[in-house]
Design an enzyme around this catalytic site. Structure first.
Site: not given
Length: 394
Positions: A141, A169-171
């Site tokens: 991320d 960024v991950d979500t």
């Protein structure tokens, strides 16, 4: 009523956050998700955080794996690999987030799986995608927050780059993957082309997420300037102000009618006749004066009282809350944003809850109450369903 994805089976070969969040969203919509984990410790997210009491079921893991089933398979073992292929052959969707090329070397690449299951929707999630010169670069991320330009957008011009304070960024990548999977399933259901290969890159998803910053640059050639806590409009009335009780409120007054409502609300109709504040351009040119005068009015109010009064008057205003305060917002209960899970908490802890998908539906919308699975909890059940003899597994 049935949930939108009832009857859809997902073979989930993902770990940590971006991939599991994608399959979590699909699970909330009713899909059955079978999570394939390595024997031993399984998904590393099971142990995320400093509180060892949660080992195996860390809060971050619980948040994105509720209601899934867990099967442990050693993909380097011939019998387990055969079981994994059989699982994919029976699935509607396969999701993986290994480094590019790894899933193919394991014998579970798209070309081979598509031969087993021509209608398969196959989604690969990675840092920089399955093609391009940065394909093999590792990414998490905060790395993509840096390489996407995201870190350069927050703060004032003189500030150093600043990471967004959670794994955004991950979500957002997980949401992008779920969105793409739903599009492929819809096309398949319409009888147009069977299965599909989907390549989701964290960098690509981030730039799409940053359209309001990247789009104007691509069109005008001018990069977005950092404005600190002043909103995207650049208006001095779209900024942060300190209230009487020391709490901070954020105003979003960007249109002329909103400014006129603000002036009347604060009993400062004189602003409407002041050439310095006549329109948006004048207020921007006299931003310091505008913020000083507005700040002097804001500090006469307590933050919560101002938030309620302005909002009821149609003036965009929000009190800055901590995550804990936001999560306890009474408004969330009616909208079923928090979902209680049916498994016991640690002694002394509140009953476990997770956040829902972020939208409501008129029918049987998103939601889940089943707990996340223990590592390998459903291995025997899944192996029996696949017709595999566990005695032959090394």
């Amino acid at each position: 009523m049935n949930k939108p994805l009832d009857g859809i089976l997902i073979a989930d070969f993902t770990h940590v956050m971006a991939g599991p969040y994608a399959t979590h969203l699909l699970r909330l919509l009713g899909a059955e998700v079978i999570k394939v984990e390595a024997p031993g410790r399984g998904d590393a997210m099971r142990y995320y955080g400093a509180d060892r009491r949660y080992d195996g079921m860390a809060p971050a893991f619980t948040a994105v794996n509720a209601g899934k089933k867990s099967v442990t398979l050693n993909l380097k073992n011939e019998a387990d690999l055969a079981a994994a292929k059989e699982l994919v052959a029976r699935s509607d969707v396969m999701v993986e987030n290994f480094r590019p090329g790894v899933i193919g070397r394991l014998g579970l690449g798209y070309e081979e799986m598509q031969k087993l299951n021509p209608d398969l929707v196959f989604c690969s999630v990675s840092g920089y995608g399955q093609s391009g010169p940065y394909r093999d670069w590792p990414a998490i991320d905060n790395i993509v927050q840096a390489t996407s330009g995201m870190m350069s957008l927050s703060g004032a011009p003189e500030d150093p780059p600043m990471r967004v304070g959670f794994p955004v960024v991950d979500t957002l990548t997980g949401q992008t993957a779920a969105f793409a999977i739903l599009a492929a399933l819809l096309r398949r259901e319409r009888g147009a082309g069977g299965g599909e290969f989907i390549d989701v890159a964290m960098l690509d998803a981030s730039l799409a997420f940053m359209t309001s910053a990247v789009g104007p640059y691509l069109i005008s050639g001018k990069p977005l300037q950092r404005t600190g806590n002043v909103g995207y409009s650049g208006q001095p009335t779209s900024a942060m102000f300190e209230a009487k009780d020391g709490r901070i409120v954020s105003l979003g007054v960007v249109q002329q009618y909103q400014f006129e409502a603000l002036a009347r609300f604060l009993k400062r109709e004189d602003w409407l006749a002041d050439e310095r504040f006549a329109d948006s351009e004048a207020r921007r040119a006299n931003a310091t004066d505008m913020q000083e005068e507005l700040g002097a009015e804001i500090c006469k109010w307590n933050a919560a009282e101002l938030e309620q009064a302005m909002s009821e008057a149609g003036i965009p205003c929000g009190m800055v809350r901590s995550v804990a305060e936001a999560a306890e917002f009474p408004h969330l209960k009616e909208r079923k944003v928090r979902l209680p899970l049916d498994f016991p908490p640690l002694p002394g802890d509140p009953a476990p809850e997770i956040i829902n998908a972020g939208f409501c539906m008129g029918g049987d919308g998103p939601g889940v109450s089943a707990p996340p699975p223990e590592l390998g909890e459903h291995t025997a059940e899944i192996m029996e369903w696949l017709g595999r003899d566990r005695k032959n597994r090394a």
